[in-house]
Motif scaffolding. Structure first.
Motif, PDB file in Angstrom:
ATOM      1  N   LEU A 399      -1.555  -0.136   1.505  1.00  0.00           N
ATOM      2  CA  LEU A 399      -0.715  -1.133   0.850  1.00  0.00           C
ATOM      3  C   LEU A 399      -1.552  -2.290   0.300  1.00  0.00           C
ATOM      4  O   LEU A 399      -1.217  -2.848  -0.754  1.00  0.00           O
ATOM      5  N   ASN A 424       5.479  -3.956  -4.841  1.00  0.00           N
ATOM      6  CA  ASN A 424       4.946  -3.793  -3.490  1.00  0.00           C
ATOM      7  C   ASN A 424       6.040  -3.437  -2.485  1.00  0.00           C
ATOM      8  O   ASN A 424       5.768  -2.754  -1.505  1.00  0.00           O
ATOM      9  N   ALA A 427       6.365   0.160  -2.730  1.00  0.00           N
ATOM     10  CA  ALA A 427       5.223   0.796  -2.060  1.00  0.00           C
ATOM     11  C   ALA A 427       5.421   0.822  -0.544  1.00  0.00           C
ATOM     12  O   ALA A 427       5.098   1.823   0.115  1.00  0.00           O
ATOM     13  N   VAL A 428       5.945  -0.263   0.011  1.00  0.00           N
ATOM     14  CA  VAL A 428       6.232  -0.288   1.455  1.00  0.00           C
ATOM     15  C   VAL A 428       7.253   0.784   1.810  1.00  0.00           C
ATOM     16  O   VAL A 428       7.122   1.494   2.817  1.00  0.00           O
TER      17      VAL A 428
END
Length: 539
Positions: A399, A424, A427-428
């Motif tokens: 990450l 993001n 992405a998490v």
């Protein structure tokens, strides 16, 4: 003067019942009791497994049935992403039954409900908050929609009115009871005795129902109401609508006699302020780049090539302290870049190229720093084995690399902080699904029981789920060959145990798990990994 006419209880109830409340649709009236019954049948006294897959499928089908054909949610990519994520997490629950799979499944379902509520949302966090807000209100919406049966007497209507009226005080009473039970051990003991006696009385009255079962059914009602009834929550969608993907230049203008015209003196002052901000940013990037270059040079020379821990070197402290400090340094660097590139400094043409290249070099140096963190983690795994935190550090570094790449997008494409948070967050979520897909405990056991490890944490291995037991039995000889076998006592302190005691603990764990698995007659908590482990141990 008009006479005052007293209101009776019947007139009060009638006036309260005349307050408009949203009524449930036919499909909601069917799905609500069906969901409560299904929740109780699938999860009462059952672990997580196939039941998660069945109930998640019910939730997805319910949403598709209730959504109109041309609903905005059906055209949302986020909605279909969460449909796939929910079914994938539930499928991994049926395969492994791991905590990561359960977290991925529940998070995906919440996100699905959030995007059904507000299809135009993009931020994952806002979708979660929207779903939580709707869930908190849904059960009240259901209770308000319930009406007393028609063609009944005044006494029935009065009882129905006061019964609904006291539901909220009872809920508040239950919340304070939980708080007092946690804070006061004596109150917890006395209330436990009272509830136990009440449960015995209820058990004699209704043999198949208990206090715990009634509370569980109430939980099923809360969950199903939140799934079936959507309470519109606009706050987070309205707040998100203020943000854009790209940083826009803010032009300063003042009004004069009703006409907005540029104030050149003010603009000149603003240019001076931008120049000062540029000099501050250039100084920060320049100085910290030099400092970070020295740190990276030391790490590359020390860690990257031929690192060998000296005898007596505390590798655990080296990894833990160094990793946490370096991760904080990387996050701080990302925050500083976001701060300097948040507004009009993105459009300061005299110094923008220098600023961009200085920030880019800093981001690349932070990527090198992240590689050093990964190497520290790798050396710890190589010398001491795998643990949950070591796996967490690996995925966190993934990450970090993704986050640093999005910071470069902000620098060179003028992306906003909102855009970075959105990317993001996705992405998490992707990492969460990736964690759900792994049989991590079995892989940890296989790695930690390699012959090259002279010390084995038996307590840690035996504390993992039962699907790891066939791996422990297959590597039983390593318990005799290891120089040190450790476990934790009742106070959490590490103690050394002989190989015979470790073998005995393994035998007890296998016998207990086989007996527990054989005693389960229902299919609701079935997982493929547990069934496979049971068959291997049985043979």
């Amino acid at each position: 003067m008009n006479p005052v006419i007293p209101l009776s209880e019947d007139s009060d109830a009638a006036s309260m019942s005349s307050v408009p409340a949203a009524s449930l649709s036919t499909i909601q009236k069917v799905l609500l009791p069906l969901g409560v019954v299904l929740f109780d049948w699938l999860f009462w006294r059952e672990g997580g497994g196939v039941n998660m897959l069945v109930f998640t499928a019910f939730i997805v089908v319910a949403q598709l049935l209730m959504l109109p054909r041309h609903a905005a949610a059906r055209r949302s990519g986020y909605f279909w992403l969460m449909v796939g994520g929910s079914l994938f997490g539930a499928a991994m629950m049926a395969v492994y039954g791991s905590g990561a799979a359960a977290l991925a499944c529940m998070a995906s379902v919440l996100l699905l409900l959030g995007y059904v509520n507000q299809p135009h949302l993009k931020l994952v966090l806002y979708a979660l908050l929207t779903a939580a807000n709707s869930l908190a209100q849904a059960w009240l919406r259901v209770l308000r929609s319930v009406r007393a049966p028609r063609n009944t007497g005044a006494g029935v209507r009065r009882s129905w009115f006061y019964g609904r009226l006291f539901l909220v005080p009872l809920g508040i009473l239950g919340a304070f009871h939980v708080l007092f039970a946690v804070a006061n051990p004596r109150y917890e003991a006395l209330s436990g005795q009272v509830l136990a006696q009440l449960g015995e009385w209820l058990g004699r009255l209704l043999p198949d129902i208990s206090i715990g079962h009634l509370l569980f059914i109430a939980l099923g009602f809360l969950v199903t109401a939140g799934v079936v009834v959507v309470v519109p929550v606009y706050y987070f969608a309205d707040h998100e609508s203020r943000f854009g993907e790209i940083v826009r230049r803010q032009r300063d203008r003042v009004a004069s006699f009703g006409v907005r015209r540029p104030d050149f003196s003010f603009r000149h002052t603003r240019m001076l302020d931008l120049r000062k901000e540029f000099l501050a940013a250039a100084a920060v990037f320049g100085l910290v780049n030099v400092l970070l270059l020295a740190v990276n040079a030391i790490d590359i020379n020390w860690l990257w090539f031929g690192f060998e821990p000296a005898p007596g070197f505390d590798l655990a402290q080296f990894v833990h302290e160094g990793t946490y400090v370096l991760i904080f340094s990387i996050l701080l660097a990302m925050g500083i870049v976001l701060w300097f590139f948040r507004r009009n400094l993105n459009f300061y043409q005299p110094g923008l190229p220098w600023l961009r290249w200085g920030a880019t070099v800093w981001v690349m140096q932070n990527a090198v720093l992240a590689i050093s963190v990964g190497l520290r983690n790798y050396y710890y795994i190589l010398n001491s084995g795998i643990a949950y935190k070591r796996i967490g550090v690996c995925f966190f570094l993934l990450l970090v690399f993704f986050g640093l790449a999005t910071v470069l997008l902000k620098i060179w494409q003028r992306r906003s902080a909102y855009s970075l948070i959105r990317l993001n967050s996705l992405a998490v979520y992707a990492v969460l699904l990736l964690l759900a897909a792994g049989n991590w405990e079995v892989w940890i056991a296989e790695y930690n029981l390699q012959p090259r490890f002279r010390s084995i944490d038996v307590g840690f291995l035996l504390s993992m789920p039962g699907r790891t037991l066939p791996t422990l039995v297959a590597h039983r000889s390593q318990l005799d060959a290891a120089a040190h076998l450790t476990t934790e006592d009742q106070y959490g302190n590490a103690t050394t145990i002989p190989a015979a005691a470790a073998q005995q603990q393994l035998n007890v764990a296998v016998a207990n798990w086989r007996a527990h698995h054989a005693a389960q007659t229902g299919w609701q908590g079935f997982t493929y990994a547990d069934w496979q482990a049971y068959e291997q141990l049985k043979n």
